[in-house]
Design an enzyme around this catalytic site. Structure first.
Site, PDB file in Angstrom:
ATOM      1  N   GLU A   1       0.902  -1.282  -0.024  1.00 16.57           N
ATOM      2  CA  GLU A   1      -0.083  -0.199  -0.105  1.00 16.57           C
ATOM      3  C   GLU A   1       1.093   1.195  -0.066  1.00 16.57           C
ATOM      4  OE1 GLU A   1      -2.943  -0.275  -0.662  1.00 16.57           O
ATOM      5  OE2 GLU A   1      -3.534  -2.384  -0.072  1.00 16.57           O
TER       6      GLU A   1
ATOM      7  N   ASP B   1       8.545  30.974 -18.869  1.00 10.06           N
ATOM      8  CA  ASP B   1       7.832  31.014 -17.780  1.00 10.06           C
ATOM      9  C   ASP B   1       8.937  31.240 -16.689  1.00 10.06           C
ATOM     10  OD1 ASP B   1       5.261  31.259 -16.287  1.00 10.06           O
ATOM     11  OD2 ASP B   1       6.044  29.339 -15.519  1.00 10.06           O
TER      12      ASP B   1
ATOM     13  N   ASP C   1       6.409  35.274 -20.014  1.00  3.35           N
ATOM     14  CA  ASP C   1       5.535  35.647 -18.911  1.00  3.35           C
ATOM     15  C   ASP C   1       5.313  36.968 -18.540  1.00  3.35           C
ATOM     16  OD1 ASP C   1       3.651  36.126 -16.962  1.00  3.35           O
ATOM     17  OD2 ASP C   1       4.647  34.661 -15.651  1.00  3.35           O
TER      18      ASP C   1
ATOM     19  N   HIS D   1       4.528  24.432 -15.309  1.00  2.00           N
ATOM     20  CA  HIS D   1       5.288  25.481 -15.745  1.00  2.00           C
ATOM     21  C   HIS D   1       5.527  25.316 -17.207  1.00  2.00           C
ATOM     22  CE1 HIS D   1       5.322  26.539 -11.454  1.00  2.00           C
ATOM     23  NE2 HIS D   1       5.671  25.174 -11.143  1.00  2.00           N
TER      24      HIS D   1
ATOM     25  N   ASP E   1       2.577  26.138 -18.945  1.00  2.00           N
ATOM     26  CA  ASP E   1       2.264  27.700 -19.191  1.00  2.00           C
ATOM     27  C   ASP E   1       3.114  28.179 -20.385  1.00  2.00           C
ATOM     28  OD1 ASP E   1       0.369  27.857 -17.369  1.00  2.00           O
ATOM     29  OD2 ASP E   1       1.776  28.423 -15.859  1.00  2.00           O
TER      30      ASP E   1
END
Length: 422
Positions: free
Chosen positions: A135, A266, A321, A400, A403
């Site tokens: 798990e 970016d 950006d 990132h 973008d």
């Protein structure tokens, strides 16, 4: 002495995985998948066999120790019975321990909630060389697991022994879960073998189990795909179904011919990395190809400019950006990156950019060339509302390079009839 045929104990799928385990080409064996695949059953049997083959101690872990006795301890006892070797094993409950009588080496049990007890394990005669974390997704971070791994990976082992780690889990629904991001990636370390299995590969299941699975499939296909097929569905809607991610899918010869270049940047500050991306746009085929990237934390503007110049990327436009105009000016005026400009953002520019990428016929990524682009595009998911339903905007984290890619194709999005101003 009675001989046990492993082909009668293992499913055909896991018989092949066992051959991989015996070949000793990897350190880590990660078994993930849906309910009923028998991954934990097989790991338990493999541990019993390995303990009988090698003079080592095996450490078995669950995130919380009080779950050990009724799960992995019972699973290993069952494996001993399935392999018909009960006469060779001693079962102890205080503390929990399974001992191979002919040699004296043992399987020991710990909880990840007390790492100090793991660090303090001493087994001078039979080194702790094997580990199974069951798990795995119960652990909150990859770092928690890394601490445990380092506690086991210590000295060189004597001849006839080797380190071998097993991990098993049902993939969480969230794509952003760390186990999904690490082990669903196209870019895996060479020492790691990952196997995905489902109940469809298990011929030993009861008729009742199969009927229940089919009923869930009929009532709720997304639940079926997550629980029984082990798919990390995230919000239930895949953001980029047009992804083509494969090692070697983009050749050096193709890169040399790529001439319709798009570049985006970016800026990264604090915990966020800087991301520079370089793509080729095949308008005729409506495809984009990831060529190169620079993705790292605390990257100076000088290092960014040096990377661009070193690779002779300065002749192509870079769209960055626009929320960092001073950084753009500095790259242009102080570092000589003249063809850089800010992206023209509007109120719906993010959604429009993501939609444009989603409507391409293909986003082609070679994880050997651009591992960060591959990872982000693979793992990104849609945001959800308070009811858990997806909304048409990607999660604003670990995005990132995505973008930067939106910035890179800004002009193409407008030409294609999609306005960044909405």
């Amino acid at each position: 002495m009675k001989k046990v045929r492993l082909s009668e104990k293992f499913t055909p799928h896991f018989l092949e995985v066992w051959r991989t385990v015996k070949a000793a080409q990897h350190l880590k064996y990660v078994l993930k998948g849906g309910r009923g695949s028998a991954k934990s059953t097989h790991i338990a049997m493999w541990i019993i066999l390995l303990m009988m083959m090698m003079p080592i101690t095996f450490l078995v872990i669950r995130r919380v120790y009080n779950t050990v006795e009724q799960s992995v301890f019972e699973q290993l006892k069952e494996a001993i019975d399935m392999l018909e070797v009960g006469h060779l094993w001693k079962v102890s409950k205080s503390p929990l321990r399974l001992t191979y009588i002919p040699r004296g080496n043992s399987i020991i049990f710990r909880g990840g909630d007390d790492v100090q007890k793991i660090k303090s394990i001493k087994a001078s005669k039979f080194p702790v060389a094997g580990m199974w974390i069951e798990e795995l997704a119960e652990f909150k971070t990859e770092e928690e697991v890394s601490v445990i791994e380092k506690s086991v990976l210590r000295a060189e082992l004597p001849p006839g022994c080797r380190y071998i780690f097993f991990y098993s889990y049902n993939p969480p629904k969230r794509k952003q879960s760390w186990v999904n991001k690490v082990f669903n990636s196209s870019f895996l370390p060479a020492n790691t073998f990952v196997d995905h299995s489902t109940y469809l590969q298990n011929p030993f299941l009861s008729k009742a189990f199969i009927e229940e699975a089919e009923e869930v499939k009929r009532r709720n296909e997304l639940k079926y795909r997550h629980e029984y097929l082990g798919e990390a569905l995230g919000s239930g809607v895949v953001p980029f179904e047009n992804l083509q991610i494969e090692e070697g899918i983009i050749t050096d010869a193709e890169v040399a011919r790529f001439d319709n270049i798009r570049q985006g940047l970016d800026f990264g500050y604090g915990p966020d990395p800087l991301a520079f991306v370089r793509w080729h746009y095949d308008k005729r085929k409506n495809r984009i190809y990831a060529i190169d990237e620079l993705v790292d934390h605390k990257v100076s503007l000088k290092r960014t400019a040096d990377f661009v110049r070193k690779n002779k990327y300065e002749s192509a436009r870079i769209i960055a950006d626009s929320s960092e105009p001073r950084s753009i000016d500095a790259l242009k005026l102080e570092h000589g990156i003249n063809r850089i400009e800010g992206a023209k953002k509007g109120p719906d520019s993010v959604e429009h950019g993501e939609r444009w990428l989603d409507e391409l016929d293909a986003i082609v990524i070679d994880p050997l060339r651009t591992p960060n682009i591959a990872r982000e595009f693979e793992n990104i998911d849609y945001q959800t509302d308070k009811n858990g339903d997806p909304i048409p905007r990607l999660e604003d984290k670990d995005n990132h390079t995505i973008d930067a890619t939106r910035y890179a194709f800004e002009r193409d999005m407008k030409k294609g009839g999609v306005s960044l101003w909405g």
